[in-house]
Design a protein around this motif. Structure first.
Motif, short mmCIF file in Angstrom:
data_model
loop_
_atom_site.label_atom_id
_atom_site.label_comp_id
_atom_site.label_asym_id
_atom_site.label_seq_id
_atom_site.Cartn_x
_atom_site.Cartn_y
_atom_site.Cartn_z
N CYS A 25 0.86 -1.17 0.00
CA CYS A 25 0.00 0.00 0.00
C CYS A 25 0.90 1.23 0.00
CB CYS A 25 -0.91 0.00 1.23
SG CYS A 25 -0.01 -0.02 2.79
N SER A 26 0.33 2.41 -0.08
CA SER A 26 1.13 3.63 -0.03
C SER A 26 1.68 3.84 1.38
CB SER A 26 0.30 4.83 -0.46
OG SER A 26 -0.56 5.22 0.59
N SER A 27 2.71 4.67 1.48
CA SER A 27 3.32 4.93 2.79
C SER A 27 2.39 5.72 3.70
CB SER A 27 4.63 5.68 2.60
OG SER A 27 4.41 6.89 1.89
N ASN A 28 1.32 6.29 3.15
CA ASN A 28 0.35 7.05 3.95
C ASN A 28 -0.88 6.23 4.33
OD1 ASN A 28 1.87 9.46 3.84
ND2 ASN A 28 1.09 9.87 1.78
N SER A 72 4.65 0.46 1.24
CA SER A 72 4.78 -0.26 2.51
C SER A 72 4.23 -1.67 2.34
CB SER A 72 4.01 0.48 3.61
OG SER A 72 4.10 -0.22 4.84
N GLU A 73 4.98 -2.65 2.83
CA GLU A 73 4.54 -4.05 2.76
C GLU A 73 3.81 -4.43 4.03
OE1 GLU A 73 6.30 -8.57 2.14
OE2 GLU A 73 7.69 -6.87 2.33
N THR A 74 2.70 -5.14 3.85
CA THR A 74 1.90 -5.62 4.98
C THR A 74 1.65 -7.11 4.80
OG1 THR A 74 0.79 -3.49 5.19
CG2 THR A 74 -0.27 -5.37 6.23
N SER A 115 0.23 0.90 6.58
CA SER A 115 1.68 1.12 6.67
C SER A 115 2.15 1.20 8.12
CB SER A 115 2.06 2.41 5.93
OG SER A 115 1.52 3.55 6.56
N ARG A 116 1.19 1.36 9.05
CA ARG A 116 1.55 1.49 10.46
C ARG A 116 1.32 0.19 11.25
NH1 ARG A 116 -0.75 6.30 8.88
NH2 ARG A 116 -2.87 5.75 9.53
N THR A 117 1.09 -0.89 10.50
CA THR A 117 0.93 -2.19 11.14
C THR A 117 1.65 -3.25 10.32
OG1 THR A 117 -0.67 -3.83 11.96
CG2 THR A 117 -1.23 -2.68 9.93
N ASP A 118 2.11 -4.28 11.01
CA ASP A 118 2.83 -5.35 10.32
C ASP A 118 1.90 -6.44 9.79
OD1 ASP A 118 5.28 -4.18 10.80
OD2 ASP A 118 5.52 -5.20 12.74
#
Length: 301
Positions: free
Chosen positions: A173-176, A259-261, A180-183
């Protein structure tokens, strides 16, 4: 004129013209003098002209013989050149290889491997077609391609496929984006996002659809884009999420653009395979390319 001139006829003619007598030619060719005489007579009958005159117990070329000798020498030169080139092809000093590759492989995997292969075999001319898996299958079936290297399924009774390597996929997903704030996310969260996909016929799309079906993942199809770079730009801009090969997004993840999730309990991956037509002759160049490809893929796993 209905001519049949064998290579043996030409060999006898050349030796008689060099040696000047039937007996000397017979000795060099390890045949009898009557066999040489018969071969020359057959040749003259086929051509409808006399090739030799006899002067002082030696044979001398007629004008027709001189003209024919010039052509036979050129033909013999072509035969020799053909033999040398066939030897070069057998020894991989000269060849042609037509490779078809799906988008990911053609863009991110093959360029460096083709470069190293041509360094090892500089006489091999490589042509490469990069397209979706469906088009590569068509090229193999129509003999426009010698080998295909793909990540998608190539089910067809006339194609033989073999495993090359495992290719990890990743959800990005995008860095925003909140992800991006979770693994880790639950698979149910994917259905609430605008999912970006490759076009129909893409091996990547087919594999993602198969994986989502296997794991019971629902998704809402948003944009359909026929190339990886376009998908990355749309996702980077925040218009959706996608699953792409890790090799294709490694740089963007490192730069913080994507960002990878991970999806809880699910490993996303696929297999790289090569395919050839079942009737394709197993040329030495094909064996050399497959061996090179296998070794290079193993070294990066």
């Amino acid at each position: 004129m209905n001519l049949y001139i064998s290579k043996r006829h030409m060999e006898v003619f050349l030796e008689v013209s060099r040696s000047g007598t039937m007996s000397a030619a017979a000795d060099i060719l390890c045949v009898t003098q009557p066999a040489v005489s018969q071969s020359v007579a057959e040749l003259e009958q086929q051509l409808g002209v006399r090739l030799f005159d006899r002067f002082r117990r030696r044979l001398s070329l007629t004008y027709a013989g001189e003209v024919f000798l010039d052509h036979v020498r050129r033909i013999n030169s072509i035969f020799l050149e053909a033999g040398f080139r066939m030897e070069a092809i057998a020894e991989l000093r000269e060849e042609r290889l037509r490779i078809g590759a799906s988008m990911t492989i053609g863009s991110f995997i093959l360029p460096s491997r083709i470069r190293r292969f041509t360094e090892a075999y500089p006489g091999i001319r490589i042509g490469i077609v990069v397209d979706n898996t469906a088009r590569i299958r068509e090229g193999l079936l129509g003999n426009q391609l010698d080998i295909g290297v793909v990540e998608g399924p190539l089910e067809h009774p006339d194609l033989i496929t073999r495993f090359l390597a495992v290719d990890p996929l990743c959800l990005v997903c995008s860095s925003n984006h909140p992800w991006s704030r979770t693994d880790m996310i639950d698979k149910s969260e994917i259905a609430r996002e605008n999912f970006i996909m490759r076009e129909d016929g893409s091996g990547t799309r087919s594999i993602i659809e198969s994986l989502f079906t296997r794991y019971g993942i629902d998704y809402s199809l948003g944009h359909t884009i026929n190339n990886i770079e376009g998908i990355k730009k749309v996702v980077t801009a925040g218009f959706g999420v996608t699953v792409l090969p890790r090799i294709a997004v490694a740089d963007e993840i490192e730069r913080g653009e994507l960002s990878e999730t991970y999806i809880e309990g699910i490993v996303l991956r696929r297999e790289f395979r090569y395919a050839i037509h079942k009737d394709k002759t197993r040329y030495p160049v094909l064996a050399a390319w497959v061996e090179h490809l296998r070794a290079s893929m193993e070294s990066t796993e």
